[in-house]
Write a protein that holds these residues in place. Structure first.
Motif: not given
Length: 120
Positions: A39-41, A46-49, A55-59
């Motif tokens: 699901k999207k949630s 997982v993106i946030r964690k 590991f990753i950046r959300n910009e």
């Protein structure tokens, strides 16, 4: 050393990120639904964690990679070798090969790798 180990679901997620980055978070959520059944949630959690763990950046809703796949694979491989074979590469190779025979080309490639990594 920072913790670069990923659980199975995180690793499957990161495979999508490594394959697609830079990727919009909406597109990544669609990929996760299609390939992982998430699901999207779940995807956004997982993106946030993984952002928090570095590991990753959300910009601006664009996901980019901070830790390369090869680096994670090296850590995972080392952990597996230590846990399963007491750190013994020869024991791992014996178990991996079993009764399989190497071709001349495979044997030569392994010899070259050993020479490259052998301590002087």
């Amino acid at each position: 050393m920072e913790d670069l180990r990923l659980c199975d679901s995180e690793y499957r997620f990161m495979m999508l990120v490594w394959e697609s980055a830079p990727v919009g978070s909406g597109r990544l959520a669609a990929l996760c639904l299609e390939r992982l059944g998430w699901k999207k949630s779940t995807t956004y959690t997982v993106i946030r964690k993984l952002c928090e763990r570095g590991f990753i950046r959300n910009e601006n809703a664009v996901i980019t990679v901070l830790v390369e796949k090869e680096r994670c694979q090296a850590v995972e491989s080392g952990y597996f070798l230590e846990r399963t074979f007491g750190g013994s590469l020869p024991q791992f190779l014996a178990a991996f090969l079993g009764s399989r025979k190497l071709t001349d080309e495979e044997a030569e490639e392994l010899k070259q790798m050993i020479d490259t990594y052998k301590e002087p």
